[in-house]
Design a protein around this motif. Sequence first.
Motif, PDB file in Angstrom:
ATOM      1  N   THR A 151       0.819  -1.212   0.000  1.00  0.00           N
ATOM      2  CA  THR A 151       0.000   0.000   0.000  1.00  0.00           C
ATOM      3  C   THR A 151       0.853   1.263   0.000  1.00  0.00           C
ATOM      4  O   THR A 151       0.387   2.327  -0.414  1.00  0.00           O
ATOM      5  N   SER A 152       2.109   1.171   0.450  1.00  0.00           N
ATOM      6  CA  SER A 152       2.974   2.351   0.471  1.00  0.00           C
ATOM      7  C   SER A 152       3.285   2.838  -0.946  1.00  0.00           C
ATOM      8  O   SER A 152       3.720   3.979  -1.128  1.00  0.00           O
ATOM      9  N   MET A 153       3.070   1.976  -1.948  1.00  0.00           N
ATOM     10  CA  MET A 153       3.267   2.374  -3.339  1.00  0.00           C
ATOM     11  C   MET A 153       2.180   3.334  -3.803  1.00  0.00           C
ATOM     12  O   MET A 153       2.376   4.085  -4.765  1.00  0.00           O
ATOM     13  N   THR A 182     -11.285 -14.206  -9.358  1.00  0.00           N
ATOM     14  CA  THR A 182     -10.393 -13.070  -9.152  1.00  0.00           C
ATOM     15  C   THR A 182     -10.525 -12.624  -7.706  1.00  0.00           C
ATOM     16  O   THR A 182     -11.611 -12.685  -7.128  1.00  0.00           O
ATOM     17  N   SER A 183      -9.432 -12.186  -7.124  1.00  0.00           N
ATOM     18  CA  SER A 183      -9.497 -11.768  -5.725  1.00  0.00           C
ATOM     19  C   SER A 183      -8.458 -10.708  -5.421  1.00  0.00           C
ATOM     20  O   SER A 183      -7.409 -10.623  -6.053  1.00  0.00           O
ATOM     21  N   VAL A 184      -8.795  -9.884  -4.429  1.00  0.00           N
ATOM     22  CA  VAL A 184      -7.877  -8.917  -3.837  1.00  0.00           C
ATOM     23  C   VAL A 184      -7.929  -9.159  -2.340  1.00  0.00           C
ATOM     24  O   VAL A 184      -8.997  -9.076  -1.718  1.00  0.00           O
ATOM     25  N   GLU A 185      -6.774  -9.454  -1.746  1.00  0.00           N
ATOM     26  CA  GLU A 185      -6.726  -9.843  -0.336  1.00  0.00           C
ATOM     27  C   GLU A 185      -5.733  -8.966   0.416  1.00  0.00           C
ATOM     28  O   GLU A 185      -4.586  -8.808   0.007  1.00  0.00           O
ATOM     29  N   ILE A 186      -6.208  -8.387   1.518  1.00  0.00           N
ATOM     30  CA  ILE A 186      -5.340  -7.590   2.379  1.00  0.00           C
ATOM     31  C   ILE A 186      -5.765  -7.828   3.822  1.00  0.00           C
ATOM     32  O   ILE A 186      -6.943  -7.706   4.167  1.00  0.00           O
ATOM     33  N   GLY A 187      -4.805  -8.202   4.665  1.00  0.00           N
ATOM     34  CA  GLY A 187      -5.135  -8.535   6.041  1.00  0.00           C
ATOM     35  C   GLY A 187      -6.126  -9.677   6.084  1.00  0.00           C
ATOM     36  O   GLY A 187      -5.944 -10.711   5.437  1.00  0.00           O
ATOM     37  N   ASN A 188      -7.214  -9.482   6.838  1.00  0.00           N
ATOM     38  CA  ASN A 188      -8.249 -10.517   6.901  1.00  0.00           C
ATOM     39  C   ASN A 188      -9.427 -10.216   5.975  1.00  0.00           C
ATOM     40  O   ASN A 188     -10.486 -10.811   6.102  1.00  0.00           O
ATOM     41  N   PHE A 233      -9.422   0.053  -1.200  1.00  0.00           N
ATOM     42  CA  PHE A 233      -9.383   1.427  -0.698  1.00  0.00           C
ATOM     43  C   PHE A 233      -8.161   1.574   0.191  1.00  0.00           C
ATOM     44  O   PHE A 233      -8.041   0.903   1.213  1.00  0.00           O
ATOM     45  N   ASN A 234      -7.244   2.418  -0.228  1.00  0.00           N
ATOM     46  CA  ASN A 234      -6.040   2.673   0.555  1.00  0.00           C
ATOM     47  C   ASN A 234      -6.291   3.882   1.436  1.00  0.00           C
ATOM     48  O   ASN A 234      -6.115   5.026   1.015  1.00  0.00           O
ATOM     49  N   GLU A 240       2.346   4.312   6.054  1.00  0.00           N
ATOM     50  CA  GLU A 240       1.901   2.983   6.455  1.00  0.00           C
ATOM     51  C   GLU A 240       2.122   2.015   5.298  1.00  0.00           C
ATOM     52  O   GLU A 240       2.072   2.387   4.135  1.00  0.00           O
ATOM     53  N   ASP A 241       2.343   0.754   5.656  1.00  0.00           N
ATOM     54  CA  ASP A 241       2.708  -0.206   4.609  1.00  0.00           C
ATOM     55  C   ASP A 241       2.118  -1.575   4.912  1.00  0.00           C
ATOM     56  O   ASP A 241       2.483  -2.212   5.890  1.00  0.00           O
TER      57      ASP A 241
END
Length: 271
Positions: A151-153, A182-188, A233-234, A240-241
């Motif tokens: 996400t820091s990008m 198709t999927s997008v996964e971040i944390g839980n 959504f960032n 933060e990263d």
Amino acid sequence: MVATGEHLYDLPEDCISSIICLTSPRDALKLSLVSSIFRSVAELDCVWDAFLPSDWQHIATKSVTPLKFSSKRDLFFCLCNSILIDDGNKSFALDKLTGKKSYVMSAKELSILYGDEPTHWNWKAIPESRFSKVAELKVICKLVVKAKLRTSMLSANTNYGIYFIMKISDRAFGLSSVPVETSVEIGNRKDVHTATLDHRNGEKDLPDEKQRYERVPYKREDGWMEIELGELFNGGDEDEDEEFTVSLKEVKGFHVKGGLVIEGIEVRPKH
């Protein structure tokens, strides 16, 4: 509030520039058409410095070709035109309307199942790609493509769409019957959808609502096709990263297929 009898044009230059800095690149360009005073202020480095990402110098050092610019305004539009970074394996661009960051990760940057097996994939140069090599599927039974990003990008407080950039070769077979997840996964959190690689549904120049819902490929302005893999959504600060994973994979059965050409995965702001 400007006092009675005074005009906005009578404000000091630094006040006008501070006001423009609180808007957007699009608004700055519109204001520059109002008067010669606004035009001169809207071209100041301090204004366009506010629209550039805080890490623009770091990004510039990663450019394959040295950036040439005479002002921060020139630099902004240079970055809007997309530059190759990281030894040519990624491209970076700023959104002209908002100044938000976007990236395209080339096929070389992706994790492709059996991607290093010449019997399954052919890595080749084609003139229509921005990158030195694309991946063309020869034959395979199970398709899995993944990418990891941070996400820091990305720009903070921005909703991003993530897209799989592809073509279908004339010799393609077996792709019209391939449902993929198709999927997008971040944390839980994991955003999952079903898509199809059926290129016959990609003949339209722009996606309609039905195409968006069904996640089928549609034509881009650059001649490639894309499938939306999901959204992210960032909301954090740029300091933060978090790592997030995007993927496109078959989850049901095995189907012999070939002819898929992969350029990469794009992460860009959604308007």
